[in-house]
Structure formats: C-alpha cells, structure tokens
Design a protein around this motif. Structure first.
Motif, PDB file in Angstrom:
ATOM      1  N   ARG A 179      -5.194  -0.768   3.169  1.00 55.71           N
ATOM      2  CA  ARG A 179      -5.821  -2.045   2.828  1.00 55.71           C
ATOM      3  C   ARG A 179      -6.478  -1.979   1.441  1.00 55.71           C
ATOM      4  NH1 ARG A 179      -7.608  -5.786   6.633  1.00 55.71           N
ATOM      5  NH2 ARG A 179      -7.616  -4.166   8.227  1.00 55.71           N
ATOM      6  N   ARG A 180      -7.149  -0.851   1.158  1.00 58.67           N
ATOM      7  CA  ARG A 180      -7.768  -0.719  -0.161  1.00 58.67           C
ATOM      8  C   ARG A 180      -6.708  -0.722  -1.263  1.00 58.67           C
ATOM      9  NH1 ARG A 180     -10.910   3.150   2.432  1.00 58.67           N
ATOM     10  NH2 ARG A 180      -9.873   4.880   1.376  1.00 58.67           N
ATOM     11  N   GLY A 181      -5.548  -0.123  -0.984  1.00 55.37           N
ATOM     12  CA  GLY A 181      -4.457  -0.121  -1.957  1.00 55.37           C
ATOM     13  C   GLY A 181      -3.956  -1.521  -2.254  1.00 55.37           C
ATOM     14  N   VAL A 182      -3.821  -2.322  -1.204  1.00 55.70           N
ATOM     15  CA  VAL A 182      -3.387  -3.712  -1.387  1.00 55.70           C
ATOM     16  C   VAL A 182      -4.437  -4.478  -2.190  1.00 55.70           C
ATOM     17  CG1 VAL A 182      -2.834  -5.889  -0.237  1.00 55.70           C
ATOM     18  CG2 VAL A 182      -2.004  -3.736   0.736  1.00 55.70           C
ATOM     19  N   GLU A 183      -5.710  -4.303  -1.807  1.00 46.40           N
ATOM     20  CA  GLU A 183      -6.797  -5.047  -2.471  1.00 46.40           C
ATOM     21  C   GLU A 183      -6.935  -4.666  -3.941  1.00 46.40           C
ATOM     22  OE1 GLU A 183      -9.558  -5.769   1.518  1.00 46.40           O
ATOM     23  OE2 GLU A 183     -10.173  -4.261   0.026  1.00 46.40           O
ATOM     24  N   MET A 184      -6.606  -3.413  -4.240  1.00 49.61           N
ATOM     25  CA  MET A 184      -6.714  -2.925  -5.621  1.00 49.61           C
ATOM     26  C   MET A 184      -5.825  -3.738  -6.559  1.00 49.61           C
ATOM     27  SD  MET A 184      -6.383   1.102  -6.611  1.00 49.61           S
ATOM     28  CE  MET A 184      -4.622   1.146  -6.974  1.00 49.61           C
ATOM     29  N   VAL A 185      -4.596  -4.049  -6.091  1.00 45.35           N
ATOM     30  CA  VAL A 185      -3.662  -4.761  -6.972  1.00 45.35           C
ATOM     31  C   VAL A 185      -3.651  -6.263  -6.700  1.00 45.35           C
ATOM     32  CG1 VAL A 185      -2.166  -2.774  -7.335  1.00 45.35           C
ATOM     33  CG2 VAL A 185      -1.661  -4.324  -5.433  1.00 45.35           C
ATOM     34  N   ASN A 186      -4.216  -6.687  -5.564  1.00 42.88           N
ATOM     35  CA  ASN A 186      -4.048  -8.081  -5.158  1.00 42.88           C
ATOM     36  C   ASN A 186      -5.182  -8.446  -4.213  1.00 42.88           C
ATOM     37  OD1 ASN A 186      -2.931 -10.571  -4.624  1.00 42.88           O
ATOM     38  ND2 ASN A 186      -0.914  -9.781  -4.090  1.00 42.88           N
ATOM     39  N   PRO A 187      -6.389  -8.673  -4.798  1.00 47.08           N
ATOM     40  CA  PRO A 187      -7.622  -8.695  -4.009  1.00 47.08           C
ATOM     41  C   PRO A 187      -7.675  -9.668  -2.835  1.00 47.08           C
ATOM     42  CG  PRO A 187      -8.112  -8.637  -6.354  1.00 47.08           C
ATOM     43  CD  PRO A 187      -6.624  -8.857  -6.232  1.00 47.08           C
ATOM     44  N   ASP A 188      -7.083 -10.853  -2.947  1.00 44.71           N
ATOM     45  CA  ASP A 188      -7.329 -11.857  -1.906  1.00 44.71           C
ATOM     46  C   ASP A 188      -6.147 -12.086  -0.966  1.00 44.71           C
ATOM     47  OD1 ASP A 188      -9.949 -12.361  -2.797  1.00 44.71           O
ATOM     48  OD2 ASP A 188      -9.108 -13.480  -4.490  1.00 44.71           O
ATOM     49  N   THR A 189      -5.205 -11.154  -0.984  1.00 48.07           N
ATOM     50  CA  THR A 189      -4.023 -11.336  -0.135  1.00 48.07           C
ATOM     51  C   THR A 189      -4.356 -11.049   1.314  1.00 48.07           C
ATOM     52  OG1 THR A 189      -2.782 -10.424  -1.941  1.00 48.07           O
ATOM     53  CG2 THR A 189      -1.607 -10.669   0.135  1.00 48.07           C
ATOM     54  N   PRO A 190      -4.028 -11.964   2.211  1.00 43.91           N
ATOM     55  CA  PRO A 190      -4.234 -11.663   3.626  1.00 43.91           C
ATOM     56  C   PRO A 190      -3.303 -10.550   4.100  1.00 43.91           C
ATOM     57  CG  PRO A 190      -3.463 -13.942   3.306  1.00 43.91           C
ATOM     58  CD  PRO A 190      -3.487 -13.297   1.972  1.00 43.91           C
ATOM     59  N   LEU A 191      -3.808  -9.746   5.008  1.00 46.89           N
ATOM     60  CA  LEU A 191      -3.032  -8.639   5.588  1.00 46.89           C
ATOM     61  C   LEU A 191      -3.010  -8.817   7.106  1.00 46.89           C
ATOM     62  CD1 LEU A 191      -1.741  -5.752   5.637  1.00 46.89           C
ATOM     63  CD2 LEU A 191      -4.081  -4.852   5.641  1.00 46.89           C
ATOM     64  N   PHE A 192      -1.812  -8.832   7.683  1.00 46.18           N
ATOM     65  CA  PHE A 192      -1.677  -8.898   9.137  1.00 46.18           C
ATOM     66  C   PHE A 192      -1.082  -7.600   9.651  1.00 46.18           C
ATOM     67  CE2 PHE A 192      -1.870 -13.267   7.748  1.00 46.18           C
ATOM     68  CZ  PHE A 192      -2.751 -13.831   8.660  1.00 46.18           C
ATOM     69  N   VAL A 193      -1.776  -6.976  10.576  1.00 42.91           N
ATOM     70  CA  VAL A 193      -1.314  -5.729  11.186  1.00 42.91           C
ATOM     71  C   VAL A 193      -0.611  -6.106  12.476  1.00 42.91           C
ATOM     72  CG1 VAL A 193      -2.011  -3.465  12.042  1.00 42.91           C
ATOM     73  CG2 VAL A 193      -3.260  -4.514  10.117  1.00 42.91           C
ATOM     74  N   VAL A 194       0.690  -5.876  12.534  1.00 40.94           N
ATOM     75  CA  VAL A 194       1.477  -6.379  13.670  1.00 40.94           C
ATOM     76  C   VAL A 194       2.431  -5.310  14.199  1.00 40.94           C
ATOM     77  CG1 VAL A 194       1.501  -8.642  12.501  1.00 40.94           C
ATOM     78  CG2 VAL A 194       3.551  -7.219  12.461  1.00 40.94           C
ATOM     79  N   SER A 195       2.937  -5.555  15.384  1.00 43.56           N
ATOM     80  CA  SER A 195       4.087  -4.811  15.883  1.00 43.56           C
ATOM     81  C   SER A 195       5.126  -5.838  16.329  1.00 43.56           C
ATOM     82  CB  SER A 195       3.702  -3.896  17.044  1.00 43.56           C
ATOM     83  OG  SER A 195       4.889  -3.424  17.679  1.00 43.56           O
ATOM     84  N   ALA A 196       6.196  -5.936  15.568  1.00 42.51           N
ATOM     85  CA  ALA A 196       7.250  -6.890  15.934  1.00 42.51           C
ATOM     86  C   ALA A 196       7.860  -6.494  17.273  1.00 42.51           C
ATOM     87  CB  ALA A 196       8.321  -6.932  14.843  1.00 42.51           C
TER      88      ALA A 196
END
Lengths: 214, 214
Positions: A179-196
């Motif tokens: 999550r920190r990696g995503v926020e580092m490059v793209n701070p406000d992107t929603p992240l959904f943790v799923v299992s298809a």
C-alpha cells in the motif's frame, strides 16, 4: 511577420482513442482498461465482477492476448458478449485494435465494457484505449514490491486491485508495504484487497465501481 | 555491370551484442538471460542457484528493473558482484545497457553471469543481450496456460523453469498441460520443475546447467 504556432498534433493512437471515446459516450458505455502481469487473475476477477453486477447491468468484454482465445472462451461460456483480439506478439492493446473489435460487439446495448489488456506490467500503461478507468490488478504471489519496481503502471492506475488475497499468509505478503508503494507514486488511488476465487472484497469493489459510473 | 549485393546489416543492438559476446568469450564467461513475468521469482531462483553452484564457481549478476535496486541489494548481501540497471520505464534490457554495466563487474574473474531481465513475458524475447542461454522462468500461481498465451517467449527459451512448485496443489496447476504448451512451440526444450523457496529441483537444474557450460 507572424510567428507560426505549432499546435500539438495528436498521435494516431490518441486520435482513434478520441473517436471511440465519443462512440462510448454516445451510448453511455462505461469502459475499464484492465491491466496486470501475466497470471495476476484478470479474467477470474472480471468473472467474479460479472457474477455480482447490479441487476440489469449489460456488460461486454474485449480480451487482449498475444495468441489463443482461452480467456474469450471462458467469458463467452457465461453468455456475455466478448471479442478476442490477438496481437500476434504485440505487447499491449491500442486504440485501433479496440476500434476494429467494436463492430463485433452490441455497443449501443452495453453499460459496462471490460477491456482485458495483454498481461504486461509495463507497456499497456502508455496507450490510451479510451477507457474511463485504468484498473491495475496486482496479485499476492507476485510479491509486495511490485509498485516500487513498476512505478509507471501504478502511476496511471485510477484504482488498484490486489487479487489472490486468500494467499496473503502463504506468501507472507506485506499489505502495508504494498500500500505504501502504491501511495508513493499515486497518493489517492483506492486499493481493493480481493480474492476473485473466494469472492472476498468483490462487493466493496463493485459498490465503488457503481459510484464511479455517472 | 556488377549487380550490387546488399548484405544484411546488423541493427545497432545486434552489433553491440556481438561486441560483448566476444568479451564474454575471451574471458570464458557463460551468460544466462533470465526472463519471466513480474513476480515469477527470478531473483529467488538466482539466489537458490548461487547457493548450490559447484565449489569454485565465480558468479556475477546484472539486475534489470524499471526502477529501484531491491533485487541488486538482495544479491549484494550474498557477497556476489552485482550491477543494477534501471531502464527508467523501458520494458526490456538491450545490449547497449549490458555493455554499460560491464565496466562495473570484474568480468575477467567471472565464470557465470546471470542477466536478470525486466519482468515481462513479451518484449525481452526480442532483444539479443549476448547470452549463451535464454532461461524462461514461469511460476505456478501464474497458471498453466502461459505457454499458449505467450508463445513468443517460450519459443526463444533454451530452457524453461517452472518455479513455485510447492504451490502446485494449492493452485490446481496442471503440469502436463503446461508441458504440452511448451512442447507445442518449442519441442526439445528441457523443463525443470523447481521451488526456489524449498530448493526442490534446483540440483537437477544445476547439473544440467553445468553440462551446458563448455
């Protein structure tokens, strides 16, 4: 003497993207560009989403692969309109490919179109395919360092899906580090943790998706 | 009148590849081009191999990533000479990148050089980096359909590694279906089913690797 002003000329891909964007808008089709590594579970995630869409939603799918129609066959078995694009070695989909696929879909009757891009965490990030949302699907077995190693893809994401969440413990996956990696490059992107596979997290994703469709 | 014969002119990449191939040959360095999807476990597989190399082997590693030095740091911690190449968004390594990395490695003292390419199952297949062997690392969580969907990569493979074999049951991975896919595009390529994590299958791979080095 008049100084000539050189206007920015759209490249061929962006021109075609604008054309098909207009077609999507005319028919109120909301379009998702699904991007991921090979084997992250894009098709399974699309299927899990299809199974839980609000009553009455009319979906369609464009499948992009270098070769084979394995994914399109899977989607078609659900009775959803689908077109397979084989890039013949090309590492990404582009707008002209999407344009050539559209006559094979009932576009005026669709509400939601999934474009499943070629499995590649690099090249597809750079090509406009007239989508409303860039959806990046990462998966637990790939490891939690992906946003740090492939920042370009996570930068263009409008939403990040972390799939195969049922494997978090098995792979000792650090969700916070991811999550920190995503926020580092793209701070406000929603992240959904799923299992298809199990369906965990899918309804939260669909609720958010519905809120985006205008 | 003499009819002019146009000889095939090598492209810039192949010219540089030939240069560095000569350098590797001069110093008897055996070179592996490690290619895989993001997160297939290339680095872990290289580490598992390093740990089990025949006594006296002198290895080196070139790490290719779009960004970060995560993998090079891991290799360096083992005391193995390593150089990190950041492609800055580029989807593959090429020969000029390898050439620029070589002054940072003790080439004359190496026997075996691992080039860990950018995680991408498409583009790296098309670029000569002066390797003796193209090693394609697939992994179980990616699914058994990869050779069918990414035939280009499996066609150029001199050897295929199926990694994360400890997950075969969990992911209901059909090894025979995978093997048939590899054989379809590349009939005589050896396939090693390994787990870099547990070490299973690594000694068979190393035995084969040793038999390839001249």
């Amino acid at each position: 003497m008049k100084i000539p002003v050189v206007k920015e000329i759209l490249n061929a891909n962006d021109q075609v993207a604008d054309e098909i964007r207009a077609e999507f808008k005319e028919h109120s089709v909301f379009v998702l560009n699904m991007m991921a590594s090979p084997g992250a579970g894009k098709t399974t995630f699309i299927l899990a989403t299809l199974d839980r869409l609000p009553q009455g939603t009319r979906p369609g799918v464009i499948e992009g692969d270098l070769a084979s129609s394995i994914d399109a066959d899977t989607i078609s078995a659900r009775g959803v309109p689908v077109v397979q694009i084989n890039t013949g070695g090309g590492c990404h989909l582009d707008a002209p490919m999407i344009k050539s696929a559209l006559p094979h879909l009932p576009v005026p009757e669709l509400d939601l179109l999934f474009i499943e891009n070629v499995g590649n965490l690099v090249c597809p990030a750079n090509f406009d395919v007239a989508a409303d949302l860039a959806v990046v699907v990462a998966s637990v077995p790939e490891g939690h360092d992906k946003p740090y190693k492939y920042p370009g893809m996570f930068t263009v994401a409008d939403v990040v899906i972390l799939n195969k969440a049922d494997m978090i413990e098995v792979f000792e996956f650090d969700v916070d580090y991811f999550r920190r990696g995503v926020e580092m490059v793209n701070p406000d992107t929603p992240l959904f943790v799923v299992s298809a596979k199990t369906g965990a997290g899918i309804s939260e994703w669909i609720e958010w998706l519905s809120s985006q469709q205008g």
